[in-house]
Structure formats: structure tokens, C-alpha cells
Design a protein around this motif. Structure first.
Motif, PDB file in Angstrom:
ATOM      1  N   SER A 119     -49.630 -39.284 -45.553  1.00 48.41           N
ATOM      2  CA  SER A 119     -50.976 -38.996 -45.059  1.00 48.41           C
ATOM      3  C   SER A 119     -51.513 -40.116 -44.188  1.00 48.41           C
ATOM      4  O   SER A 119     -52.229 -39.880 -43.221  1.00 48.41           O
ATOM      5  CB  SER A 119     -51.931 -38.762 -46.235  1.00 48.41           C
ATOM      6  OG  SER A 119     -52.089 -39.939 -47.001  1.00 48.41           O
ATOM      7  N   SER A 120     -51.154 -41.365 -44.502  1.00 44.57           N
ATOM      8  CA  SER A 120     -51.661 -42.484 -43.724  1.00 44.57           C
ATOM      9  C   SER A 120     -51.186 -42.407 -42.281  1.00 44.57           C
ATOM     10  O   SER A 120     -51.966 -42.554 -41.349  1.00 44.57           O
ATOM     11  CB  SER A 120     -51.208 -43.804 -44.362  1.00 44.57           C
ATOM     12  OG  SER A 120     -51.629 -44.896 -43.587  1.00 44.57           O
ATOM     13  N   GLY A 121     -49.898 -42.144 -42.081  1.00 47.01           N
ATOM     14  CA  GLY A 121     -49.373 -42.073 -40.726  1.00 47.01           C
ATOM     15  C   GLY A 121     -49.915 -40.903 -39.941  1.00 47.01           C
ATOM     16  O   GLY A 121     -50.347 -41.040 -38.792  1.00 47.01           O
TER      17      GLY A 121
ATOM     18  N   LEU B 193     -59.431 -29.236 -49.045  1.00 46.21           N
ATOM     19  CA  LEU B 193     -58.216 -28.860 -49.785  1.00 46.21           C
ATOM     20  C   LEU B 193     -56.988 -29.562 -49.215  1.00 46.21           C
ATOM     21  O   LEU B 193     -56.126 -30.041 -49.965  1.00 46.21           O
ATOM     22  CB  LEU B 193     -58.036 -27.337 -49.731  1.00 46.21           C
ATOM     23  CG  LEU B 193     -59.116 -26.511 -50.451  1.00 46.21           C
ATOM     24  CD1 LEU B 193     -58.875 -25.022 -50.238  1.00 46.21           C
ATOM     25  CD2 LEU B 193     -59.146 -26.837 -51.940  1.00 46.21           C
ATOM     26  N   ILE B 194     -56.905 -29.639 -47.884  1.00 49.78           N
ATOM     27  CA  ILE B 194     -55.782 -30.333 -47.263  1.00 49.78           C
ATOM     28  C   ILE B 194     -55.808 -31.815 -47.640  1.00 49.78           C
ATOM     29  O   ILE B 194     -54.769 -32.409 -47.973  1.00 49.78           O
ATOM     30  CB  ILE B 194     -55.824 -30.165 -45.729  1.00 49.78           C
ATOM     31  CG1 ILE B 194     -55.574 -28.703 -45.351  1.00 49.78           C
ATOM     32  CG2 ILE B 194     -54.794 -31.068 -45.057  1.00 49.78           C
ATOM     33  CD1 ILE B 194     -55.737 -28.427 -43.868  1.00 49.78           C
ATOM     34  N   ALA B 195     -56.989 -32.422 -47.591  1.00 50.96           N
ATOM     35  CA  ALA B 195     -57.113 -33.848 -47.865  1.00 50.96           C
ATOM     36  C   ALA B 195     -56.717 -34.185 -49.297  1.00 50.96           C
ATOM     37  O   ALA B 195     -55.990 -35.157 -49.537  1.00 50.96           O
ATOM     38  CB  ALA B 195     -58.540 -34.310 -47.589  1.00 50.96           C
TER      39      ALA B 195
ATOM     40  N   ALA C 227     -66.831 -34.869 -48.207  1.00 49.79           N
ATOM     41  CA  ALA C 227     -66.691 -33.668 -47.374  1.00 49.79           C
ATOM     42  C   ALA C 227     -68.050 -33.037 -47.084  1.00 49.79           C
ATOM     43  O   ALA C 227     -68.306 -32.583 -45.961  1.00 49.79           O
ATOM     44  CB  ALA C 227     -65.773 -32.657 -48.068  1.00 49.79           C
ATOM     45  N   LEU C 228     -68.924 -33.022 -48.086  1.00 51.53           N
ATOM     46  CA  LEU C 228     -70.266 -32.482 -47.868  1.00 51.53           C
ATOM     47  C   LEU C 228     -71.030 -33.299 -46.823  1.00 51.53           C
ATOM     48  O   LEU C 228     -71.755 -32.746 -45.995  1.00 51.53           O
ATOM     49  CB  LEU C 228     -71.050 -32.469 -49.183  1.00 51.53           C
ATOM     50  CG  LEU C 228     -70.758 -31.308 -50.147  1.00 51.53           C
ATOM     51  CD1 LEU C 228     -71.510 -31.521 -51.460  1.00 51.53           C
ATOM     52  CD2 LEU C 228     -71.132 -29.986 -49.528  1.00 51.53           C
TER      53      LEU C 228
ATOM     54  N   PRO D 181     -60.095 -38.369 -42.254  1.00 47.34           N
ATOM     55  CA  PRO D 181     -60.951 -39.290 -43.017  1.00 47.34           C
ATOM     56  C   PRO D 181     -60.991 -38.960 -44.505  1.00 47.34           C
ATOM     57  O   PRO D 181     -60.996 -39.870 -45.346  1.00 47.34           O
ATOM     58  CB  PRO D 181     -62.332 -39.108 -42.363  1.00 47.34           C
ATOM     59  CG  PRO D 181     -62.051 -38.556 -41.007  1.00 47.34           C
ATOM     60  CD  PRO D 181     -60.854 -37.696 -41.177  1.00 47.34           C
ATOM     61  N   LEU D 182     -61.009 -37.675 -44.823  1.00 52.67           N
ATOM     62  CA  LEU D 182     -61.019 -37.275 -46.229  1.00 52.67           C
ATOM     63  C   LEU D 182     -59.690 -37.614 -46.895  1.00 52.67           C
ATOM     64  O   LEU D 182     -59.652 -38.064 -48.042  1.00 52.67           O
ATOM     65  CB  LEU D 182     -61.284 -35.770 -46.338  1.00 52.67           C
ATOM     66  CG  LEU D 182     -62.590 -35.256 -45.730  1.00 52.67           C
ATOM     67  CD1 LEU D 182     -62.679 -33.734 -45.868  1.00 52.67           C
ATOM     68  CD2 LEU D 182     -63.781 -35.913 -46.396  1.00 52.67           C
TER      69      LEU D 182
END
Length: 576
Positions: free
Chosen positions: A411-413, A399-401, A500-501, A452-453
Motif C-alpha cells: 500500500s505504501s508504494g 473499504l479499499i483502504a 474518511a468522513l 491517504p486513508l
């Protein structure tokens, strides 16, 4: 600019938390340093006062942090509180070893990934790709192999029994082989699965059909397709590379390798704040450099792709699945539930010293451990602590990703900074504030599971938004909400959910590693990671005690990838 600011902010927050660690923990830093320097010296008030004055602890945490930051600007990382030596040489020595080990592990990972997706590459280039060509189950099984268990098995088999390679220390290239295999095989399984998951969508594009019809060679089509598919997952390669450097603490411990991860762990245990700050700073810098390099490589591979709607990465075509493939998740779930259910009706804490290390029998179907406790019972009762918590952390990370993936600059940084921290270091920081236990370990793993996600989601969002059909949708008056909910979000949610799985077994292993270090589930809790660690000392005499939780994790991985595979495909003709 926003990416750089996010990286600087994340770096400052992490370093501030590390600097405040002795005060966050509520423990006396002077006492920890005294014990690290000499376990036999009596902790008198005079001795503790002398240490506080020597280290400047009486000045308070902010003053201490300020002095360290000032020295950092001058290129001085300070002196170790325990040994009194300069921190910089120790950090550089550990980083050099870890970078060499990372390079060897990355080579192994790339070879494994190539082997896993080569069949899909060849069949797709020839136009004969079928659902049966997916190596997803094999990749997931490899990705779920516990690194420290694989390291232990390799050490015993290739190092002790066969005597082919060194089993400890760092004497040269030969010392890298076994650790590189232990770390590179699981990483290769993950990368191979991600590449294989992206290829079918590329081969379904019109240009691929046109090239095949025009007689273009299969090798040229394959190379073009790889260049087309790889950019979306290039950030994962950078994140994996950093993870192989900072996250190799368990493997470094098994082989007694003086790497940067082991250096940071030892410094944290000894409350050697300057050495811990220097080690984590090196890991964070490595993460930032890897993030920048991944961004540059991705831009080079794409070329004008983000400006050309025809090169927007499409959703993968949905391929048919036969009855056998659809039955795989049910079979794996049934086996796993049967084992867990059988274990739940047995007593996990009963100690029978006379039956210790007993082989599997009718009375003990999976044998007993070093205290004579029933392995099947402990496996069943540990499922809630392992699978349940891992599922919760996986869902939160997903959910965060997905949410932060729509802010790629931010998100990249943040992802680069968060991924540079191994779970061990984050676990230490969280445990300092919340105390050791399952809750603290869950928070720690969740904090480093989403990068990673998020990187995957951000890449998909960026490429989907550049698609030509979305430009047409906006031109005919489609609202931003319609575009988001009907096109962008579906194109991102599915692949990231499958990703994620695939990381579910890894999350379970991260929780287990923290339990092993006393930061997660505490003995005698029947947690799967603790079972692996407890059996490590006698894996040669009683391999069943270690194989049982390892096979349970493999079943979990197989179930995860089977679910992701069956949910990602549908009858031919129904395109996403």
C-alpha cells in the motif's frame, strides 16, 4: 524491496496509460495537435498526414511509447508536439513554481494545524483535557472550503478591492501569498483535525500520568506527546505536501500561475503527449520522494517504538458528550435536509432572464443565477449528484483502504504513486476510456481518494501489531483470526472511518472540479460544484449564488465531523 517494486510498477502503469492516451480516447491525435497549433488551419487530409509523419503516429502506440521510454533513459523527455520546444525546461520551470507554492502553502497549513490543536495540546499536558476542547467542527469547516472559491474571494477582496497583493502571474514572493492561503487553509484544517484526534490516546497512557505526578513540566509533556502522536499521521503530511503541488490546478488557473499542474492540464487538453508525460513523471517522482522522506521521518520520530510494546499507539480514550454535542449532528442533518427538500419541490431548469442575478427574496429564497434559475431549486436537485455520489466514493475508498492497509509494503508504494496524480489528470485518463460523465468522474476520484486513508490504516496496523498485549494473546494460544477481528481491526476501522468522513467534503469538491473541466457532470446539471463554477464569474455582483453551495458543503462537513466525533466518544470509564 516490495515497496520499491510497487512504486516502479505503479509508475510504469500510469506512464503507459498516458502514452496510450491518444489511442484510448478514440480521437484523432493529429487533429487535436493541429487544432492546438492553429485553430484557423483547415484540417485537410494532407495536413493531418504531415502531422502523423512528423510525430511518428503511424508507427502505432507501442512504438511511440518505446521511443519515449528510450529517450527517458538518456535524460531526454522529447519535444512538445505543439510548440516544438524541449519538454524538460518547461517541466522544470513549472515544477519550480509549484514547489515554491507548495512550500508557502505547507507553512500556512502547519500554522493553521498548530492553531487548531494547540488547545488540546495544552490541556492534555496539564491533565485538564475535556471533550469540549476538540476543534473538530472548525477543522472540518476549514477543510471543506472549496479552494477555487476561497481563491476567488481572496483575489477579489485582497487583490481587487484592497489592492494589497498581485492577482495574477508569478512575479515573486508577493504572488504566493493569496494562492498559499487558498490552498493552505483547507489542508491545515485536515492536518489539525488528524493531530487532535490522535492526542487524547497519547495523553491517556500511563507514562503521561506518571510524568504529571512527578512534576515534569507541561511543555515537556506536550513535546513528548506530540512526538508520540505524530508518527501515525506523518504519511498524511507527505501526501498533503504532494497534493498541494499536483492538485493545485484550479488555484493556479484562478491566479494564472504557470505551475506544473496547470502545465499538465494544458498539455492534456492539447493532446501534447510528450509534455503531459513529462509533467506527470515529475509529479510521480515528487510523490515517491515525499513518500520516502515521510517514511524516514516517521522512523526517526518513533525510534525503537515499533520494537517496544510500551510505545504502541493506543486507542483514544472515550470522552463524555453532553446533550448539546449529541444534538449537533441531528441539527445539521435537519437543516441540510430541509434545504434539500425545499429545493426538490422547485423547478431547477426554469430560465427567467428578466430575474437573472436577483437577490434572495420570498419568491427566490436563495436568489437566482446568471440565467435567472432558482438557486435553491438547483441546490436541492444537485444533492443526489453531489452528496450521493460522494458518499458512494467515500465508502468504496474506505473499504479499499482498510483492506490494503494490512499490506503496508504494497500500500505504501502504490499510495505514493496514486496520490501524486491530481484528480484532473486521473479524470482525463478515465474519461479517455469511459467518456466524460458522472460515472467516469466517480471512478477517477475513487482511484485517488484511498491513498491517504490506506497510509493512515497501514500506520495503525503496524503499530497495533507491535503491542505487547497482542504478544501475550498469541502466547496463550489466541488464533490469528481472533487477534485480527477482536483487536487489530477495531483499532484501525474507527480512526480510518472518521478520517474518511472528514474527506467526504473534499471528495465532493474533487467531483465538482472534474465537472468544471467537462469530465464529470455536464451542464445544465444542478451539481454543487458546477453551481460554484457557474457563479465564479459574478461572485462580486451576486455572492449568494456562490455562497449557497459553499455553505451546503460546509454543512456537509460539519455533519461529517459531528458524526465522527460523537461516535468516537462514550461515557467516561468505558475504555476501548
Amino acid at each position: 524491496m516490495r515497496v520499491a517494486l510497487a512504486r516502479v510498477a505503479g509508475l510504469a502503469v500510469v506512464l503507459a496509460l498516458i502514452g496510450l492516451l491518444p489511442w484510448l480516447s478514440g480521437r484523432d491525435a493529429a487533429l487535436s495537435v493541429l487544432r492546438a497549433r492553429s485553430a484557423e488551419q483547415e484540417a485537410t487530409a494532407e495536413a493531418l498526414t504531415a502531422i502523423r509523419e512528423d510525430l511518428g503516429l503511424d508507427a502505432g502506440p507501442l512504438a511511440l511509447l518505446g521511443r519515449w521510454a528510450g529517450g527517458l533513459l538518456r535524460g531526454d523527455l522529447g519535444r512538445s508536439w505543439v510548440s516544438g520546444s524541449d519538454v524538460l525546461p518547461s517541466v522544470l520551470s513549472g515544477l519550480t513554481v509549484s514547489l515554491a507554492l507548495m512550500g508557502a502553502s505547507l507553512v500556512v497549513a502547519l500554522l493553521v494545524a498548530v492553531a487548531l490543536c494547540s488547545r488540546t495540546v495544552v490541556r492534555g499536558a496539564r491533565g485538564t483535557l475535556r471533550a469540549s476542547g476538540s476543534p473538530g467542527a472548525t477543522a472540518a469547516m476549514l477543510a471543506s472550503v472549496p479552494e477555487f472559491l476561497l481563491a476567488t474571494v481572496l483575489l477579489i477582496a485582497a487583490g481587487v478591492w484592497l489592492g494589497l497583493l498581485p492577482t495574477s502571474g508569478w512575479q515573486g514572493p508577493a504572488s504566493m501569498v493569496l494562492p498559499a492561503l487558498a490552498m493552505g487553509v483547507p489542508a491545515g484544517g485536515l492536518l489539525g483535525r488528524l493531530v487532535d484526534d490522535a492526542l487524547p490516546g497519547v495523553y491517556a497512557e500511563r507514562w503521561a500520568d506518571l510524568w504529571r505526578a512527578s512534576g515534569v513540566s507541561a511543555s515537556r509533556i506536550a513535546l513528548a506527546s506530540l512526538r508520540r502522536a505524530v508518527p501515525a499521521i506523518v504519511p498524511q503530511f507527505g501526501l498533503v505536501a504532494v497534493g498541494l503541488t499536483g492538485g493545485a490546478v484550479a488555484v493556479e488557473a484562478v491566479f494564472a500561475i504557470p505551475g506544473i499542474g496547470r502545465t499538465a492540464l494544458g498539455a492534456a487538453k492539447a493532446q501534447d503527449l510528450p509534455l503531459l508525460q513529462g509533467a506527470v513523471l515529475a509529479l510521480l517522482m515528487l510523490g515517491l520522494v515525499a513518500g520516502v522522506l515521510a517514511h524516514l521521518v516517521r522512523g526517526w520520530l518513533l525510534g525503537p517504538g515499533l520494537r517496544d510494546a510500551a510505545l504502541a499507539l493506543p486507542a483514544a480514550p472515550r470522552r463524555s458528550t453532553g446533550p448539546a454535542q449529541r444534538a449537533v449532528p441531528s441539527v445539521l442533518a435537519a437543516v441540510l435536509l430541509a434545504v434539500i427538500g425545499w429545493g426538490l419541490v422547485r423547478e431547477p431548469y426554469a430560465v427567467d432572464v428578466s430575474a437573472r442575478l436577483s437577490a434572495p427574496s420570498w419568491h427566490h429564497p436563495l436568489g437566482t443565477d446568471g440565467l435567472g434559475r432558482d438557486v435553491l431549486a438547483r441546490l436541492g436537485h444537485g444533492a443526489a449528484a453531489t452528496v450521493g455520489v460522494a458518499l458512494a466514493v467515500c465508502l468504496i475508498s474506505y473499504l479499499i483502504a482498510v483492506a490494503i492497509g494490512f499490506l503496508p509494503s504494497l500500500s505504501s508504494g502504490i499510495a505514493d504513486v496514486a496520490n501524486a496524480l491530481p484528480p484532473v489528470i486521473v479524470g482525463i485518463l478515465v474519461a479517455a476510456a469511459l467518456g466524460p460523465g458522472t460515472a467516469g468522474a466517480s471512478v477517477a476520484v475513487a482511484l485517488i481518494s484511498w491513498p491517504p486513508l490506506a497510509a493512515h490504516a497501514a500506520a495503525l496496523v503496524q503499530e497495533t501489531r507491535s503491542a505487547g498485549f497482542l504478544t501475550a494473546q498469541r502466547a496463550i494460544g489466541a488464533s490469528p483470526r481472533w487477534v485480527l477481528t477482536r483487536h487489530v481491526l477495531p483499532a484501525v476501522a474507527g480512526p480510518v472511518a472518521r478520517h474518511a468522513l472528514l474527506r467526504l467534503p473534499g471528495i465532493a469538491l474533487a467531483l465538482a472540479s472534474l465537472g468544471f473541466l467537462g469530465l464529470g457532470a455536464q451542464p445544465p446539471a444542478p451539481e454543487w460544484g458546477l453551481l460554484l463554477d457557474e457563479s465564479r464569474a459574478y461572485v462580486e455582483r451576486a455572492p449568494w449564488a456562490a455562497l449557497s453551495p459553499a455553505l451546503a458543503l460546509a454543512l456537509l462537513a460539519g455533519l461529517a465531523v459531528s458524526l465522527s466525533h460523537t461516535t468516537s466518544y462514550a461515557p467516561k470509564g468505558q475504555r476501548a
